[in-house]
Design an enzyme around this catalytic site. Structure first.
Site, PDB file in Angstrom:
ATOM      1  N   ILE A  10       0.829  -1.223   0.000  1.00  0.00           N
ATOM      2  CA  ILE A  10       0.000   0.000   0.000  1.00  0.00           C
ATOM      3  C   ILE A  10       0.858   1.266   0.000  1.00  0.00           C
ATOM      4  O   ILE A  10       0.407   2.319  -0.480  1.00  0.00           O
ATOM      5  CB  ILE A  10      -0.983  -0.005   1.196  1.00  0.00           C
ATOM      6  N   ASP A  33       0.813  -1.002   9.299  1.00  0.00           N
ATOM      7  CA  ASP A  33       1.178   0.072  10.233  1.00  0.00           C
ATOM      8  C   ASP A  33       2.690   0.322  10.178  1.00  0.00           C
ATOM      9  O   ASP A  33       3.171   1.444  10.045  1.00  0.00           O
ATOM     10  CB  ASP A  33       0.764  -0.385  11.640  1.00  0.00           C
ATOM     11  N   GLY A 123      -4.677  -9.517   9.040  1.00  0.00           N
ATOM     12  CA  GLY A 123      -3.286  -9.950   9.291  1.00  0.00           C
ATOM     13  C   GLY A 123      -3.121 -10.374  10.728  1.00  0.00           C
ATOM     14  O   GLY A 123      -3.679 -11.388  11.169  1.00  0.00           O
ATOM     15  N   VAL A 124      -2.386  -9.577  11.468  1.00  0.00           N
ATOM     16  CA  VAL A 124      -2.137  -9.870  12.895  1.00  0.00           C
ATOM     17  C   VAL A 124      -3.444 -10.104  13.647  1.00  0.00           C
ATOM     18  O   VAL A 124      -3.534 -10.947  14.540  1.00  0.00           O
ATOM     19  CB  VAL A 124      -1.364  -8.693  13.539  1.00  0.00           C
TER      20      VAL A 124
HETATM   21  N1  APR Z   1       0.614  -3.246   2.078  1.00  0.00           N
HETATM   22  C1  APR Z   1      -0.624  -3.799   1.952  1.00  0.00           C
HETATM   23  N2  APR Z   1      -1.077  -4.788   2.742  1.00  0.00           N
HETATM   24  C2  APR Z   1      -0.234  -5.232   3.699  1.00  0.00           C
HETATM   25  C3  APR Z   1       1.060  -4.708   3.908  1.00  0.00           C
HETATM   26  C4  APR Z   1       1.473  -3.670   3.040  1.00  0.00           C
HETATM   27  N3  APR Z   1       2.685  -3.107   3.138  1.00  0.00           N
HETATM   28  N4  APR Z   1       1.627  -5.371   4.969  1.00  0.00           N
HETATM   29  C5  APR Z   1       0.730  -6.267   5.389  1.00  0.00           C
HETATM   30  N5  APR Z   1      -0.394  -6.211   4.634  1.00  0.00           N
HETATM   31  C6  APR Z   1      -1.630  -7.006   4.730  1.00  0.00           C
HETATM   32  C7  APR Z   1      -1.600  -8.234   5.567  1.00  0.00           C
HETATM   33  O1  APR Z   1      -1.113  -9.338   4.811  1.00  0.00           O
HETATM   34  C8  APR Z   1      -3.076  -8.392   5.909  1.00  0.00           C
HETATM   35  O2  APR Z   1      -3.776  -9.013   4.844  1.00  0.00           O
HETATM   36  O3  APR Z   1      -2.592  -6.157   5.349  1.00  0.00           O
HETATM   37  C9  APR Z   1      -3.575  -6.946   6.015  1.00  0.00           C
HETATM   38  C10 APR Z   1      -3.715  -6.414   7.437  1.00  0.00           C
HETATM   39  O4  APR Z   1      -2.654  -6.939   8.209  1.00  0.00           O
HETATM   40  P1  APR Z   1      -1.987  -6.122   9.434  1.00  0.00           P
HETATM   41  O5  APR Z   1      -1.136  -5.050   8.893  1.00  0.00           O
HETATM   42  O6  APR Z   1      -1.376  -7.142  10.336  1.00  0.00           O
HETATM   43  O7  APR Z   1      -3.218  -5.403  10.166  1.00  0.00           O
HETATM   44  P2  APR Z   1      -4.314  -6.018  11.152  1.00  0.00           P
HETATM   45  O8  APR Z   1      -4.585  -7.453  10.898  1.00  0.00           O
HETATM   46  O9  APR Z   1      -5.462  -5.042  11.071  1.00  0.00           O
HETATM   47  O10 APR Z   1      -3.617  -5.911  12.585  1.00  0.00           O
HETATM   48  C11 APR Z   1      -3.329  -4.644  13.091  1.00  0.00           C
HETATM   49  O11 APR Z   1      -1.087  -5.307  13.464  1.00  0.00           O
HETATM   50  O12 APR Z   1       0.680  -4.353  12.448  1.00  0.00           O
HETATM   51  C12 APR Z   1      -0.017  -4.367  13.608  1.00  0.00           C
HETATM   52  O13 APR Z   1       0.216  -2.180  14.543  1.00  0.00           O
HETATM   53  C13 APR Z   1      -0.685  -3.045  13.891  1.00  0.00           C
HETATM   54  O14 APR Z   1      -1.377  -3.730  16.062  1.00  0.00           O
HETATM   55  C14 APR Z   1      -1.821  -3.493  14.746  1.00  0.00           C
HETATM   56  C15 APR Z   1      -2.243  -4.816  14.123  1.00  0.00           C
END
Ligand code: APR
Length: 168
Positions: A10, A33, A123-124
């Site tokens: 992104i 993030d 994701g997380v």
């Molecule tokens: N660009 C686009 N999508 C991404 C990227 C990126 N650079 N990095 C990861 N993703 C994808 C992941 O594979 C997943 O499908 O974005 C989606 C959301 O994943 P996360 O970033 O882990 O977000 P989320 O699941 O909402 O968890 C949020 O994770 O990173 C920490 O600080 C954040 O505590 C918060 C939690």
């Protein structure tokens, strides 16, 4: 309104607003993030710290959204939203839907014409990607309010989930 998919990172997507999958602390993390703060630079974190010191002393509640500048990213704003953590017992869909609804409301208020969304919570936070994609596409279609919405799935599985959701 146009809905399209731009698979990948992104932080490389050109849009007026990029949506960050943040946590309530608003002070960074991993995944989206981590990428947004890494590429966007320290200015974004500085604004987030200011938000924590003023408007959100207890953090940004899940389902809500707040905007900052975009620093070095190819965008004007970053809209930080906090997704729900997946639960196999409690249905938190309304919180996930609220992330898209509130992010689009804020984008409209800012005057953003194009908004890029990652797969919030997929994701997380463990949300199953097919369901996450369905909520994203359904809510964005329903709410609209901007000229272009770009979904940015990361990886082939996520991309297939968004293509299926857009076809339905
Ligand atoms: N660009 C686009 N999508 C991404 C990227 C990126 N650079 N990095 C990861 N993703 C994808 C992941 O594979 C997943 O499908 O974005 C989606 C959301 O994943 P996360 O970033 O882990 O977000 P989320 O699941 O909402 O968890 C949020 O994770 O990173 C920490 O600080 C954040 O505590 C918060 C939690």
């Amino acid at each position: 309104m146009e809905l399209r998919i731009a698979p990948g990172d992104i932080t490389t997507v050109r849009a007026d607003a990029l949506v960050n999958a943040a946590n309530s602390g608003l002070l960074g993390g991993g995944g989206v993030d981590g990428a947004i703060h890494r590429v966007g630079g320290p200015g974004i974190l500085a604004e987030c710290r200011e938000l924590r010191a003023t408007t959100y002393p207890d953090g940004l509640p899940a389902g809500q959204a707040v905007a900052t500048g975009a620093g070095e990213l190819p965008a004007r704003w970053v809209i930080h939203t906090v997704g729900p953590v997946w639960s196999a017992t409690a249905d938190r869909s309304e919180v996930l839907v609220s992330c898209y609804r509130e992010s689009l409301r804020l984008a409209r208020e800012l005057g953003a014409r194009s908004v890029a969304f990652p797969a919030i919570s997929a994701g997380v936070y463990g949300w199953p990607i097919d369901d996450a994609a369905r909520h994203a596409v359904t809510t964005c279609r329903e709410v609209g309010g901007v000229e272009e919405i770009i979904f940015v799935p990361f990886g082939e599985t996520a991309e297939a989930a968004y293509r299926a959701a857009l076809r339905d």
